[in-house]
Design an enzyme around this catalytic site. Sequence first.
Site: not given
Length: 399
Positions: A7, A90, A179, A239, A383
């Site tokens: 990743n 990823r 996600h 965010r 993940e």
Amino acid sequence: MKIIVINCGSSSIKYQLFDMTGPSIMAKGVVEKIGLNGSFIKHESNGKKVTLEGEIIDHQSGIEYMLGILISREHGCIEDFREIDAVGHRVVHGGEKFKSSVLITDEVIAMLEESIRLAPLHNPPNLSGIYAMRSLLPDVPQAGTFDTAFHQSMPDYAYMYAIPYSLYTKYAIRRYGFHGTSHRYVSERAREILQGKPVQKIITCHLGNGASVAAVLDGRSVDTSMGLTPVEGLVMGTRCGDLDPGIMTYVMEREDINRSGINSLINKHSGLLGISGVSSDMRELETAAEQGNERARLALEMFHYRVRKYIGAYAAAMGGVDAVVFTGGIGENSDTSRYEISKGLEFLGLEFDREKNAGVRGQEKIISRDGSRVTAIIIPTNEELMIARDTEQLTMNNK
Ligand code: AMP
């Protein structure tokens, strides 16, 4: 089969080496501060953790360094690179082209180069990782798993923005969601764990620094809170989530800031940090709120309220809900957040069990009362395992 999952972020590379019989993790770690002063690698295998310093100028040298450690006598767990059967990457943004994981070919790379304009911060480091692995392990099959792929099943009325249609045809402006690998993993896992209970309509809450909710109907994502970019939806660490778009032009005018200023305002200075002025970190905010900090309390209430609103909306979107899943750093670890989000959802049939919920961190557990019509459940996300499984499947199908 041994599979390494990579990743690549802008200045880091996370990796895990899986032995798929089991499956078990043979080694994992992270290369940090790539291209910066003081780069290092944190590596763990055979129950031993080490931190090694080194000059790592780019992703290629980071991956080379990491592979060197994997075969080293002192810290490694394999003897030869030839033991690695496949690499799983990823990839953040797959645009509309990728609806599931794929083997990486020249054609796929060309399409990924094209999708850089949709994710200018994330896709370039992902591609650097792919280029590096291709040059270092040229004979090893590589696969890409996309954060956006799981949400490609959204219906058009859920993914379109109500702006001129030509902006969709010209620039592919629509909601993609992120996600996806996490929402897919925890919704699949929920269906496994809750066998015998209704699981047709699942709402998955991935609550970490970045956070999103997804509506999963019959195993397919039908809506999710993030959009064209990962800024839409929930209140996040830094965010803003959902915002009246009119605010942007108003603030640009009043504060005399330009495009990049507004971009950094909504991505880096908003959310929990922007409201509280204390931190973007849930643990620090919980402590500050306990000590009476009013703005920390406000930030937490806004965070919980927004998640609760989305759960209500997605129950409406699916005509009901059978299970609510909590995952991500906050969802897995903060019993307060899980409680605050779930309280008031009794009208949907969710009877939350405060005792079962109290103190649970990072483990699979049902936290609704026995007999609750809606099941609330914690499922730690994984993940990397999902990427490894997809990579294994694709590699075997290609043999
Ligand atoms: P992630 O991005 O998934 O790694 O999640 C990071 C978030 O999880 C941060 O806001 C952390 O404060 C939060 N987190 C991690 N552990 C805990 C905990 N024990 N209690 C509350 N929040 C936690």
